[in-house]
Design a protein around this motif. Structure first.
Motif, PDB file in Angstrom:
ATOM      1  N   GLY A 187     -47.613  34.414  16.027  1.00  0.00           N
ATOM      2  CA  GLY A 187     -47.447  35.160  14.781  1.00  0.00           C
ATOM      3  C   GLY A 187     -48.483  36.242  14.581  1.00  0.00           C
ATOM      4  O   GLY A 187     -48.750  36.653  13.454  1.00  0.00           O
ATOM      5  N   ILE A 216     -46.943  36.649  20.582  1.00  0.00           N
ATOM      6  CA  ILE A 216     -45.807  36.730  19.664  1.00  0.00           C
ATOM      7  C   ILE A 216     -45.553  35.379  19.010  1.00  0.00           C
ATOM      8  O   ILE A 216     -45.351  35.282  17.789  1.00  0.00           O
ATOM      9  N   GLY A 217     -45.594  34.328  19.800  1.00  0.00           N
ATOM     10  CA  GLY A 217     -45.340  32.994  19.266  1.00  0.00           C
ATOM     11  C   GLY A 217     -46.374  32.555  18.250  1.00  0.00           C
ATOM     12  O   GLY A 217     -46.075  31.771  17.341  1.00  0.00           O
ATOM     13  N   GLU A 248     -43.948  43.485  13.854  1.00  0.00           N
ATOM     14  CA  GLU A 248     -42.625  43.892  14.332  1.00  0.00           C
ATOM     15  C   GLU A 248     -42.608  45.406  14.576  1.00  0.00           C
ATOM     16  O   GLU A 248     -43.182  46.180  13.802  1.00  0.00           O
ATOM     17  N   VAL A 295     -48.946  45.402  21.862  1.00  0.00           N
ATOM     18  CA  VAL A 295     -48.616  44.729  20.611  1.00  0.00           C
ATOM     19  C   VAL A 295     -49.576  45.260  19.554  1.00  0.00           C
ATOM     20  O   VAL A 295     -50.652  45.757  19.868  1.00  0.00           O
ATOM     21  N   SER A 299     -45.778  35.846  25.246  1.00  0.00           N
ATOM     22  CA  SER A 299     -45.179  34.707  24.545  1.00  0.00           C
ATOM     23  C   SER A 299     -46.177  34.033  23.617  1.00  0.00           C
ATOM     24  O   SER A 299     -45.817  33.603  22.514  1.00  0.00           O
ATOM     25  N   LYS A 340     -39.031  40.492  22.948  1.00  0.00           N
ATOM     26  CA  LYS A 340     -38.581  39.935  21.675  1.00  0.00           C
ATOM     27  C   LYS A 340     -39.296  38.633  21.361  1.00  0.00           C
ATOM     28  O   LYS A 340     -39.807  37.943  22.242  1.00  0.00           O
ATOM     29  N   GLY A 341     -39.294  38.289  20.087  1.00  0.00           N
ATOM     30  CA  GLY A 341     -39.768  36.991  19.653  1.00  0.00           C
ATOM     31  C   GLY A 341     -38.613  36.021  19.545  1.00  0.00           C
ATOM     32  O   GLY A 341     -37.448  36.381  19.764  1.00  0.00           O
ATOM     33  N   PRO A 342     -38.893  34.768  19.205  1.00  0.00           N
ATOM     34  CA  PRO A 342     -37.822  33.767  19.057  1.00  0.00           C
ATOM     35  C   PRO A 342     -36.791  34.137  18.005  1.00  0.00           C
ATOM     36  O   PRO A 342     -35.652  33.665  18.047  1.00  0.00           O
ATOM     37  N   ASP A 343     -37.197  35.018  17.058  1.00  0.00           N
ATOM     38  CA  ASP A 343     -36.271  35.429  16.001  1.00  0.00           C
ATOM     39  C   ASP A 343     -35.396  36.604  16.416  1.00  0.00           C
ATOM     40  O   ASP A 343     -34.601  37.111  15.620  1.00  0.00           O
ATOM     41  N   TYR A 360     -41.511  42.758  19.158  1.00  0.00           N
ATOM     42  CA  TYR A 360     -42.921  42.713  18.792  1.00  0.00           C
ATOM     43  C   TYR A 360     -43.820  43.362  19.854  1.00  0.00           C
ATOM     44  O   TYR A 360     -45.043  43.338  19.716  1.00  0.00           O
TER      45      TYR A 360
END
Length: 288
Positions: free
Chosen positions: A14, A11-12, A18, A237, A8, A39-42, A46
């Motif tokens: 940035g 990914i959070g 992807e 990642v 988290s 997944k990321g927030p979008d 990732y």
């Protein structure tokens, strides 16, 4: 990354590239909860999966019998009492450096606290935030403190890493250990775990003098489904700021690491577990 703890943040922040290979067909293969965790927030992916380990309670059958422990503990309260008995017997019959239970005091200590919390039917995360001082959390802290305070576990546990304490068990120096399933393979290997191939009196035991059961529940009032512990897994990642050639190479490797063949190697060679369900349908895996 140590995925449950770090994904988290990575990914959070940035920092992750992807990943394009999480197609709907690939997503359908894996457990839904895992898919969402990558997944990321979008809603984009990732990260990808690598190794997985869960915890079980290892014990030495001959040690329990010798110490007068009449049954394998099913609750943490029973583990505490059994560990004290095993320690007392060992001091008199084996020496001062044999212990009732061992565990890690480094960052993996949080896994021990979580096991105690889950065994009471509670959770660490509340509204997305980790809460360690809940009533169940305080109970769990007290349990692990009591292992050392009563002498069942050595103070050295406070400095043990995730592998140190499991190697102590492998050398035959502890009656109990809440350890990774990975060590089911290692404890069965006489070269890697010489201390658990005989009973506490030195007699050879076919397959070794060790066994494992699911993690204990908190006490007898709790349902059996509370016999749970932390599930640890690693993920890949890719650095968003790497050059394209290195990103491409890393993506190929990451995609391979989540393949059936790579996951078979983890099960058969490393002793880890597989997030790829098809591995457990493979005849080679099932035969072993």
């Amino acid at each position: 990354t140590d995925a449950p703890l770090e994904l988290s943040q990575v990914i959070g922040g940035g920092w992750a590239e992807e990943l394009p290979f999480w197609t709907p067909e690939v997503q359908a293969i894996y457990p839904p909860g895992l898919v969402e965790a990558l997944k990321g927030p979008d809603g984009k992916f990732y990260a990808t999966v690598d190794t997985m380990r869960s915890y079980v309670l290892f014990y030495r059958p001959s040690w329990l019998r010798a110490a007068g422990v009449e049954k394998v503990p099913e609750t943490w309260q029973e583990v505490l009492e059994a560990a004290k008995k095993c320690r007392e017997w060992a001091v008199e019959n084996l020496g001062p450096d044999y212990w009732g239970i061992v565990f890690p005091g480094d960052y993996n200590f949080s896994h021990m606290i979580q096991a105690g919390i889950y065994s009471q039917g509670a959770r660490v995360l509340h509204d997305g935030k980790p809460i360690w001082n809940s009533p169940e959390g305080r109970n769990s802290w007290q349990l692990w403190y009591d292992f050392i305070a009563t002498g069942a576990a050595p103070e050295a546990c406070l400095g043990y890493s995730w592998s140190d304490y499991q190697e102590v068990f492998a050398r035959g120096k502890a009656a109990f250990s809440l350890g990774f399933t990975t060590y089911i393979v290692r404890y069965g290997n006489p070269d890697l775990s010489p201390g658990v191939q005989t009973d506490v009196f030195g007699n050879p035991v076919d397959g070794g003098d060790w066994a494992c059961v699911p993690p204990p529940k908190w006490d007898a009032s709790m349902p059996d489904e509370y016999r749970a512990a932390f599930i640890d897994f690693d993920g890949f990642v890719i650095n968003k700021f790497a050059d394209d050639k290195h990103k491409a190479a890393a993506m190929l490797f990451a995609e391979f690491r989540m393949s059936k063949q790579a996951m078979m190697n983890e099960v058969l060679i490393e002793g880890n577990e597989s997030f790829f369900p098809g591995v457990y349908d493979d005849p080679e895996v099932m035969s072993k």
